[in-house]
Scaffold this motif. Structure first.
Motif, mmCIF file in Angstrom:
data_model
loop_
_atom_site.group_PDB
_atom_site.id
_atom_site.type_symbol
_atom_site.label_atom_id
_atom_site.label_comp_id
_atom_site.label_asym_id
_atom_site.label_seq_id
_atom_site.Cartn_x
_atom_site.Cartn_y
_atom_site.Cartn_z
ATOM 1 N N PRO A 58 26.775 -65.825 -149.501
ATOM 2 C CA PRO A 58 26.449 -65.897 -148.382
ATOM 3 C C PRO A 58 26.350 -66.985 -147.963
ATOM 4 C CG PRO A 58 24.864 -64.486 -149.863
ATOM 5 C CD PRO A 58 25.686 -65.214 -150.527
ATOM 6 N N GLY A 59 26.793 -67.374 -146.763
ATOM 7 C CA GLY A 59 26.532 -68.709 -145.963
ATOM 8 C C GLY A 59 27.477 -70.023 -146.427
ATOM 9 N N ALA A 60 28.282 -69.580 -147.463
ATOM 10 C CA ALA A 60 29.261 -70.519 -147.703
ATOM 11 C C ALA A 60 30.541 -70.668 -146.873
ATOM 12 C CB ALA A 60 29.857 -70.127 -149.266
ATOM 13 N N ARG B 33 19.413 -61.523 -152.611
ATOM 14 C CA ARG B 33 20.259 -61.472 -153.815
ATOM 15 C C ARG B 33 21.753 -61.247 -153.352
ATOM 16 N NH1 ARG B 33 17.678 -58.980 -158.518
ATOM 17 N NH2 ARG B 33 15.728 -58.743 -158.108
ATOM 18 N N TRP B 34 22.721 -61.542 -154.174
ATOM 19 C CA TRP B 34 24.188 -61.590 -153.793
ATOM 20 C C TRP B 34 25.033 -61.488 -155.187
ATOM 21 C CZ3 TRP B 34 21.337 -65.955 -153.405
ATOM 22 C CH2 TRP B 34 21.911 -66.987 -154.051
ATOM 23 N N THR B 35 26.170 -60.844 -154.865
ATOM 24 C CA THR B 35 26.915 -60.800 -156.419
ATOM 25 C C THR B 35 28.289 -61.391 -155.898
ATOM 26 O OG1 THR B 35 25.955 -58.876 -156.808
ATOM 27 C CG2 THR B 35 27.812 -59.126 -157.739
ATOM 28 N N VAL B 36 28.665 -62.361 -156.782
ATOM 29 C CA VAL B 36 30.060 -63.079 -156.454
ATOM 30 C C VAL B 36 30.963 -62.172 -157.340
ATOM 31 C CG1 VAL B 36 31.528 -65.165 -156.944
ATOM 32 C CG2 VAL B 36 29.160 -65.406 -156.120
ATOM 33 N N ARG B 37 31.995 -61.841 -156.539
ATOM 34 C CA ARG B 37 33.169 -61.117 -157.153
ATOM 35 C C ARG B 37 34.454 -61.394 -157.089
ATOM 36 N NH1 ARG B 37 30.528 -55.597 -158.105
ATOM 37 N NH2 ARG B 37 28.655 -55.718 -156.837
ATOM 38 N N PRO C 66 43.052 -65.880 -154.171
ATOM 39 C CA PRO C 66 41.784 -65.664 -153.897
ATOM 40 C C PRO C 66 41.362 -65.166 -152.720
ATOM 41 C CG PRO C 66 42.210 -68.181 -153.667
ATOM 42 C CD PRO C 66 43.442 -67.275 -153.648
ATOM 43 N N TRP C 67 41.628 -63.871 -152.393
ATOM 44 C CA TRP C 67 41.162 -63.286 -151.151
ATOM 45 C C TRP C 67 39.913 -62.953 -151.241
ATOM 46 C CZ3 TRP C 67 39.214 -58.485 -151.813
ATOM 47 C CH2 TRP C 67 39.721 -57.845 -153.005
ATOM 48 N N TRP C 68 39.091 -62.962 -152.408
ATOM 49 C CA TRP C 68 37.727 -62.529 -152.429
ATOM 50 C C TRP C 68 36.868 -63.880 -151.419
ATOM 51 C CZ3 TRP C 68 34.043 -66.011 -154.626
ATOM 52 C CH2 TRP C 68 34.519 -66.997 -155.357
ATOM 53 N N LEU C 69 37.634 -64.868 -151.220
ATOM 54 C CA LEU C 69 36.735 -65.962 -150.432
ATOM 55 C C LEU C 69 36.479 -65.494 -149.042
ATOM 56 C CD1 LEU C 69 38.762 -68.951 -151.649
ATOM 57 C CD2 LEU C 69 36.470 -68.241 -152.535
ATOM 58 N N PHE C 70 37.555 -64.565 -148.286
ATOM 59 C CA PHE C 70 37.486 -64.057 -147.155
ATOM 60 C C PHE C 70 36.705 -62.953 -146.992
ATOM 61 C CE2 PHE C 70 41.207 -66.147 -147.837
ATOM 62 C CZ PHE C 70 41.276 -67.167 -146.755
ATOM 63 N N SER C 71 36.028 -62.167 -148.111
ATOM 64 C CA SER C 71 35.232 -61.023 -148.030
ATOM 65 C C SER C 71 33.815 -61.171 -148.209
ATOM 66 C CB SER C 71 35.651 -60.123 -149.218
ATOM 67 O OG SER C 71 34.759 -59.098 -149.599
ATOM 68 N N ARG C 72 32.925 -60.878 -147.183
ATOM 69 C CA ARG C 72 31.517 -61.173 -147.343
ATOM 70 C C ARG C 72 30.754 -60.292 -148.255
ATOM 71 N NH1 ARG C 72 29.422 -63.213 -142.750
ATOM 72 N NH2 ARG C 72 30.732 -63.456 -140.997
ATOM 73 N N ARG C 73 31.390 -59.462 -148.667
ATOM 74 C CA ARG C 73 30.751 -58.470 -149.929
ATOM 75 C C ARG C 73 31.147 -59.348 -151.371
ATOM 76 N NH1 ARG C 73 31.795 -54.041 -151.637
ATOM 77 N NH2 ARG C 73 33.691 -53.772 -151.299
#
Ligand code: FAD
Length: 431
Positions: free
Chosen positions: A121-123, A99-103, A110-117
């Protein structure tokens, strides 16, 4: 001569939106709806078998859908929408339970692209850049050829985010879906940052949020909304519509044709419109489950694609549904229930269920069908078109349908500032 009275044919979102704008412009309006209830492909009904009210299909709105929110504001129904209140998209991979959540973060950077959380995952970062190619590929480019040119190896971003988003937004397999249409959706939402991507859905039902308040709004302002009123014929002469069925039109009367594409093409000989369609399948289960953070979860690698949890009902959406046309409902429900068990943790045997197939849910959003979409203006002086299948620049969505109604109305009567008043709440008409 200015238009004084308009017949709006079809009380789906496009027809209702056109009718509302015309009323605001001071025009008298009669809406003709063939069914016993308004709403068309965006409606709720009481399902006798399950003993509860259902939507004809789960509908998700994003905060970037400005025209849809302007519509809700106009009829005072914004508060009827629910959801996580933040850009949150939970996913689960059925194959391994991951499971994962895109936030996405709120702003445009788009700094979220650098955040693992926050990311998939794996992108890989360079995979995100492929999204920029969507709007550059030209009118014939397809989603799959643009986003995964090396077709043997889909990246994790494609498999776990872009493909499910594309199928949901375009309701068409990525191998044939138009890259330009997906680019338009991304441009109006993802590219604007997380603030434009907050998902929402009706707390109660589609009709309670969109349809009933709009019909009440129209009637309270003097418009006639006629149900069980199917228009079978538009008579024309000398370059204009001269009668709706057997009712002659005066010189200052006009028509907004807001039926589905196939019916519009039958009513107006020679009209070119999309003629290939894709189904959307919804499977509703009468049971309770934990809604989680967002109220829905995207599934990767299952039969179910999006699982929505509402009080007393778990509803599953499968887009681009023509591929499931031949599977008996019981087999489909059984397959989908196994996905629901995986995502919700429910252990009990399959509860009462209902499969709803909307066979012509949307036009197939392929490059060639996109080219068949007509503009709102027609060759007939007092006839304009509305509907999600007209040339809105968007795929067949709530936003496109509402915008098409505004466009059609604007061609007949100049829009006045609406009651909500705020500039950003006006529809983006696209003549
Ligand atoms: C299952 C499903 C799920 C969807 N999910 C989403 C989603 O998540 N997000 C999103 O944005 N969009 C979604 N959509 C798309 C959205 O519902 C449509 O784009 C929108 O409702 C289309 O509105 P419309 O007014 O253009 O057409 P319609 O809703 O088809 O309205 C046309 C109306 O014309 C009436 N009519 C037909 N013939 C006549 C006649 N001869 N005389 C009088 N009236 C007539 C019909 O009864 C109907 O009420 C979904 C659609 C479906 C089916």
């Amino acid at each position: 001569m200015s238009v004084q009275h308009v017949h709006v044919i079809g009380a789906g979102l496009a027809g209702l939106s056109a009718a509302m704008q015309l009323v605001e412009s001071g025009v008298a309006v009669t809406v003709h709806e063939a069914s016993q209830a308004a709403g068309g492909r965006c409606r709720s009904y009481f399902d006798k078998e399950l003993g509860c009210r259902l939507d004809n299909g789960n509908h998700l709105l994003l905060s970037g859908n400005r025209d849809a929110y302007a519509f809700l504001d106009r009829v005072g129904a914004r508060h009827t929408m629910g959801g996580p209140g933040a850009p949150v998209f939970p996913f689960m991979d059925v194959a391994n339970g991951e499971r994962w959540t895109v936030r996405p973060n709120a702003g445009r950077v788009p700094w979220w692209l650098f955040s693992r959380r926050r990311r998939v995952p794996g992108a890989r970062l360079r995979e995100f850049l492929s999204v920029l190619a969507l709007s550059r590929g030209g009118p014939d480019a397809t989603v799959a050829a643009t986003l995964r040119p090396d077709s043997s190896k889909p990246g994790e971003l494609y498999r776990r985010l872009l493909e499910p988003l594309a199928v949901a937004a375009l309701n068409t397999p990525p191998e044939t879906a138009s890259a330009a249409l997906l680019g338009a959706v991304m441009g109006e939402r993802l590219a604007l940052g997380g603030a434009a991507c907050i998902p929402a859905y009706p707390k109660e039902g589609l009709s309670e949020s969109f349809i009933d308040p709009a019909v009440a709004w129209l009637r309270s302002r003097g418009a006639d909304v006629l149900l069980n009123s199917r228009v079978a014929r538009l008579q024309q002469a000398a370059g204009r519509i001269t009668a709706v069925d057997d009712r002659p039109l005066a010189d200052d009367e006009a028509v907004v044709l807001a039926t589905p594409a196939g019916i519009a093409a039958a009513l107006v000989p020679g009209l070119q419109a999309p003629d290939r369609f894709e189904a959307i399948v919804n499977v509703h289960f009468r049971c309770d489950a934990d809604p989680g953070e967002a109220g829905f979860t995207g599934l990767i690698g299952g039969t179910a694609e999006w699982v929505f949890v509402k009080p007393g009902v778990v509803s599953v959406t499968i887009s681009a549904g023509n591929r499931w046309a031949d599977l008996p409902p019981v087999d489909l429900a059984t397959r989908v229930w196994s996905d629901v068990r995986a995502v919700t943790g429910l252990q009990h045997p399959i509860p009462p269920w209902r499969v709803v197939r909307e066979k012509r849910a949307t036009f197939a959003a392929t490059p060639d069908q996109d080219r068949r979409r007509p503009p709102a203006r027609t060759a007939l002086a007092n006839l304009v078109l509305a509907g999600d299948w007209t040339r809105t620049g968007l795929p067949a969505t709530i936003e496109g349908a509402i915008r098409s109604g505004c466009t059609a109305a604007s061609l007949l009567a100049p829009p006045r500032p609406n009651h909500v008043g705020a500039q950003e709440s006006k529809c983006r008409a696209r003549p």
